[in-house]
Motif scaffolding. Structure first.
Motif, PDB file in Angstrom:
ATOM      1  N   TYR A   1     103.075  13.266  42.079  1.00 56.65           N
ATOM      2  CA  TYR A   1     102.396  13.218  43.601  1.00 56.65           C
ATOM      3  C   TYR A   1     103.013  12.274  44.605  1.00 56.65           C
ATOM      4  O   TYR A   1     103.143  12.263  45.612  1.00 56.65           O
ATOM      5  CB  TYR A   1     101.140  13.506  43.265  1.00 56.65           C
ATOM      6  N   ILE A   2     103.303  11.142  43.685  1.00 55.12           N
ATOM      7  CA  ILE A   2     103.285   9.597  44.416  1.00 55.12           C
ATOM      8  C   ILE A   2     104.903   9.450  44.180  1.00 55.12           C
ATOM      9  O   ILE A   2     105.199   8.958  43.043  1.00 55.12           O
ATOM     10  CB  ILE A   2     102.481   8.626  44.319  1.00 55.12           C
ATOM     11  N   LYS A   3     105.685   9.245  45.210  1.00 56.58           N
ATOM     12  CA  LYS A   3     107.497   9.063  44.812  1.00 56.58           C
ATOM     13  C   LYS A   3     107.425   7.674  44.072  1.00 56.58           C
ATOM     14  O   LYS A   3     108.660   7.522  43.363  1.00 56.58           O
ATOM     15  CB  LYS A   3     108.070   9.357  46.140  1.00 56.58           C
ATOM     16  N   HIS A   4     106.817   6.802  44.555  1.00 51.36           N
ATOM     17  CA  HIS A   4     107.328   5.350  44.048  1.00 51.36           C
ATOM     18  C   HIS A   4     106.698   5.231  42.435  1.00 51.36           C
ATOM     19  O   HIS A   4     107.426   4.233  41.635  1.00 51.36           O
ATOM     20  CB  HIS A   4     106.521   4.040  44.761  1.00 51.36           C
TER      21      HIS A   4
ATOM     22  N   PRO B   1      97.380   0.838  45.350  1.00 50.72           N
ATOM     23  CA  PRO B   1      98.179   0.021  44.565  1.00 50.72           C
ATOM     24  C   PRO B   1      99.746   0.474  44.431  1.00 50.72           C
ATOM     25  O   PRO B   1     100.577  -0.472  44.607  1.00 50.72           O
ATOM     26  CB  PRO B   1      97.657  -0.355  43.139  1.00 50.72           C
ATOM     27  N   ARG B   2      99.731   1.742  44.360  1.00 46.04           N
ATOM     28  CA  ARG B   2     101.053   2.150  43.988  1.00 46.04           C
ATOM     29  C   ARG B   2     101.766   3.129  45.221  1.00 46.04           C
ATOM     30  O   ARG B   2     102.736   3.862  44.937  1.00 46.04           O
ATOM     31  CB  ARG B   2     101.162   2.898  42.600  1.00 46.04           C
ATOM     32  N   ALA B   3     101.184   2.482  46.418  1.00 37.00           N
ATOM     33  CA  ALA B   3     101.807   3.309  47.408  1.00 37.00           C
ATOM     34  C   ALA B   3     103.223   2.798  47.554  1.00 37.00           C
ATOM     35  O   ALA B   3     103.962   3.499  48.511  1.00 37.00           O
ATOM     36  CB  ALA B   3     100.928   2.989  48.818  1.00 37.00           C
TER      37      ALA B   3
ATOM     38  N   GLN C   1     101.115   6.697  50.197  1.00 39.97           N
ATOM     39  CA  GLN C   1     102.579   6.285  50.064  1.00 39.97           C
ATOM     40  C   GLN C   1     103.141   5.726  51.188  1.00 39.97           C
ATOM     41  O   GLN C   1     103.015   6.165  52.456  1.00 39.97           O
ATOM     42  CB  GLN C   1     103.335   7.576  49.801  1.00 39.97           C
ATOM     43  N   ALA C   2     103.781   4.351  50.936  1.00 43.02           N
ATOM     44  CA  ALA C   2     104.494   3.586  52.244  1.00 43.02           C
ATOM     45  C   ALA C   2     106.054   3.858  52.396  1.00 43.02           C
ATOM     46  O   ALA C   2     106.916   3.508  51.156  1.00 43.02           O
ATOM     47  CB  ALA C   2     103.957   2.222  51.803  1.00 43.02           C
TER      48      ALA C   2
END
Lengths: 254, 254, 254, 254, 254, 254
Positions: free
Chosen positions: C20-23, F67-69, F120-121
């Motif tokens: 869901y979160i790319k990083h 934290p994991r953005a 997400q950044a």
């Protein structure tokens, strides 16, 4: 005469129970009247960063009260998230006082932590902490001798502390809480077995005090410290702990 | 047989000394084997903001350890500037457990603070805290009756807590520190005098446990809680404190 | 029947969206009814200081809620300057639960951080976090295999968590917020694919519960965990992730 | 003779510049040798919560150093996130000392904040702070008289502070930083215009001191305080500020 | 015309006193009208951890106000236990601005700490801090040249900062506090000696501003920065400090 | 052409999903390229203490990142125990920007909290937060109209924010993370629907920028803000939300 029947220059009954906490290298329960403090001494085989590599040891103290040591419950400093100014002042005082009679070179690169936890308070908790912490510290040093890590006690003298004050225009020795709360002048005195001063902290916030009053308070303090050191000797003697001196002479062979 | 000669389903010797601290409304020193906890109960004539005006009381708990309660010295939470997650978890557990047997309406708009300070630790400090705090709390409630602020004890039942665990594939009751550190499964059980559960907290981080093991632990816990409540009755009986019940019946006349 | 038409022993609809979160190395959005949690797994190529040089890995978790995940806005813990006791309790629970099914030796000296951020809350956020974090963690481990840093998944079993409780005298599985706020007894159960217990945390603050009630709650919890693991298998299967076991057998080939 | 050519019982050159900061009700720059402190007095028309409704005022102090007041840069306490024990000790000392000569009833329900900010340090910063803060405070009280909020200065006496110590076996008055860092005994004395003691804080951490040494230090302190009060009178005189007394007599008409 | 008789595009009188604090490597008192800031530069022979081993230096800034620099007393950030957002924003701005004209490679692996402490505030404290800190920094760099640690000033240009704003529909240069508090638009501009922009921070919270207004503000800012740099040159010239450039050319020989 | 095929003066694809979080009065998920931010608006029926009784409302913002953005995990601010300077700077910017287009009198004594949580950044998180928060805020105001607490939207204009910068000597609009990390000059521009400036924050830490470069960046920013406002109108239009103006005219009927 005072409420509890004492003379003005008389300390309260004092009991020092050694080895009160099983895990600590040194520990006592000191009772001065209704004031009760658990003092533990912990030996740590290192010194703080700023002292490393100098071949000298360190002695430091922490002080706290159980929330209900006092008549009304006081909030824990851990809950407040910080140690109060009063606590820090007391901790610094205890540490400084104890270091004054320790030969830090002879102790070697190790730290002695003195934890003074008041479980019941009735005035004079900081002075009882010093008097009790001294015994806990010497007792912990005894463990170092047993383990042959040092060959003799790295202390130069006995050390005790007592409060004096002026209540209703009269000097008093060893104030209980009720007396303390009525005192116009309040002074804590820390002295060695040889009758030298380590700390004098006197404050006359309510009323400045005269040079004559100062002299009387000093005289009372001297008597109180001497009486407390007599108790310390009775407690440490049977443990076979011999207090040495920096000048090579033995001050007392217990 | 266990190191200290106990059976697997046997608790350690328990002593509860009432009125241990003179200032507190209720206080005990509870000793469970070498674990020693001072529990004080403080009555405050108000409730937290979120409860005001509801005619109900509140019971809350704080827990701490002296730095040298443990084998190696642990840093004070006041020095760290915050209360650890572990401490908060224990505090919440103690408060919740005690509230489960208090009739908060009958208590009236007042707060009971339970302070549990471990002065020596050898496993089971949170369960000893609950068991001791219960007695301190009832003792403090007795003071409210003496002052005619309430007419009967606002508690619905007895309450005790005990640990169980699996060490070397065997269930154990009331683990000492050494057993606890080897346990694969660790569970704390809080029970009432009527044998109901208030809290069950079991964790098998090292090894998940089977439904059969769970049943055995529950059985051990039931026995331990029952044995502890027997001690509580022996202590509270002579104080003339009668534990009531919410349904109007008296559970026990001490 | 319940408000939303569910049976008492039925879980809410569950959706797990992977990557869901790319990083992040592993990430999911888990939706359990209206409860939505973003779980990310981060691999860090080192372990905490207290574990260095032991050849073992570590798994740890953090949990948080967006301020408006709840019906009324809750203040950020960063603004308060500290993590609440409730949050710490949940974080410790998630970490402990996940570690129970990880072979830390096989993981190697690396840490897996599991971040569970609740973006919308409707009861069961901690159990959804565990169930979702498990999938995120396995997915991240899959990346380690892709990079040939490990050869197989260092997990010993599936893992899911679910809440059970007693509302209006009836046992309920997977409580939504409204049910949870009316529950007299509240229990969270974490179980493995093999039906073993990892955590049981039950509390009857409002009303102690009987041994019979406990047994019924345990039965409901077993069914709920099993249903959730079925969903996990459906999600992980297509990713080709095979859950191994410590005893050398393969539990499931996805 | 000393490094800077002073006699052992001689204070350093002292300059007090009044109205140094335009916004403050009272302010001075006090220079004692190379030690420079900005002292401001702020009048706040309320008292702390614990004193409300008693018809009495309050005096409190804060103390700080600019990071580069000292030879090497010291980290700001705001960056550390907490005020050090040393700073708190000094703040409490300054507040206590100033309150000892203020008639709090005559001040009325208002607070005087004394801010002592050391911009350059060369020993004796806490004593310079007290001596300077006294002038700033009286100057601010003058503003209250101008506004006809009070009719006379609510102070009972002058107040000054000075350090004494034993360096290389010799008593010294008003130690500069270099002397201070070599001192075996260090004492701060706060005295009134009438020669009474308000505070005595002596410490012999490095070496306990004898009763004879104590007497010599007290004599030096008396001279130093008296010399500083002479400077205060020269500064306050031209401002037309008359220091009253609690017993109805005017101590000095400036 | 403005309250104090200035033209709209005129800065206040500026005085920069060099070597104001004896311990610091570089220090100034900068006075811009009634705004007074002590700026010190400290050279530390190391860089922050994240920069070690890169052969480059670092420049960082801290900013604070004495409690009574302002019209009403503001609480110390050390007492609050944290640095406010406003302060951090200013500190980051000052550091960033100064670094923009420093050749960090030529500085070598050392840190320059710039401490800007406002002792009296009347608007424009952050811009005065930048303008003053620049001189303190160059002065400290001069000490490095004296000690032959570097051979020339590692700065590429002059640097000054000034505020502009729109008050009652008119653009103003260098706002005093009263003007600032009435401004609808507020902008800080940091420029180099060559007329390039280092920072532009404009905010129209009270009223968005048009592109035409923006252009007028930029023109005023350019004039103000240029006037301030003229003062810097007058101060640094007599010290024999030559501002170099990265491209090998000397921008100015003072 | 840029990495992702965009023109230098082209923004990334923008999607705004309204009512993303069910509990909040207003909420959106804004996606600008790979940057994703959840913005919620909470209406609180009171204002901060310093604003009470003035009949005006307040708008404030908080900003955070999961934290994991980001590409590598960043430590939670709640774990650090404080909000970073960067976060506070962004929070202040968002609040200021939003307030610039709100008629606080028309809003009435209530507070709108805008929470911007980056999940997400990929560059431009603060500008996306402003652009998204504007829509969440207007949407929440719509709820106030539905409840007939206010009669029309208390906003005076549209509002959007975008970043511009100079990368490899070329001006770029709406920088992604990779471009941003290579930019020598970085500027954030907040503009209204009428093309006025609310905030300009430009910094050339790496390289001061010329007046010509500034003009080019301003032109790009104008285009970007205008394109974003077109998207806002498309989203708000179907909701029937009409943006009013302070001067009595309707700026747009959506």
């Amino acid at each position: 005469m005072r409420n509890d029947g004492r003379e003005y220059n008389q300390i309260r009954p004092v009991t020092i129970t050694v080895d009160y906490i099983k895990h600590a290298e040194g520990s006592v329960l000191i009772e001065v009247g209704d004031t009760k403090v658990i003092c533990t001494a912990t030996i740590e085989e290192k010194v703080p960063p700023f002292m490393r590599g100098q071949g000298r040891g360190w002695v430091t103290a922490e002080y706290s009260m159980l929330p209900r040591a006092t008549e009304s419950r006081n909030v824990r400093e851990s809950s407040r998230g910080k140690v109060s100014g009063r606590t820090q002042e007391i901790q610094r005082l205890i540490g400084r006082a104890l270091r004054s009679v320790v030969n830090l070179e002879a102790l070697g690169e190790r730290t002695i932590w003195l934890d003074c936890d008041v479980i019941q308070a009735d005035g004079g908790t900081r002075t009882a902490s010093i008097t009790g912490a001294y015994v806990a510290m010497v007792s912990a040093m005894g463990k170092l001798i047993e383990k042959q890590l040092i060959s003799r006690l790295p202390v130069t003298d006995f050390l005790a502390a007592v409060s004096v004050g002026i209540v209703e225009e009269k000097a008093h020795l060893d104030l209980c809480y009720k007396e303390d709360s009525q005192a116009k002048v309040d002074m804590n005195i820390v002295m060695t077995g040889q009758g030298k001063y380590v700390e004098i902290q006197g404050t006359g916030e309510e009323a400045p005090f005269s040079p004559e009053e100062l002299q009387e308070l000093l005289a009372y303090g001297k008597k109180g410290a001497s009486d407390l050191i007599t108790v310390q000797k009775e407690v440490l003697g049977p443990l076979g702990l011999s207090i040495g001196s920096t000048d090579g002479e033995t001050i007392q062979n217990a």
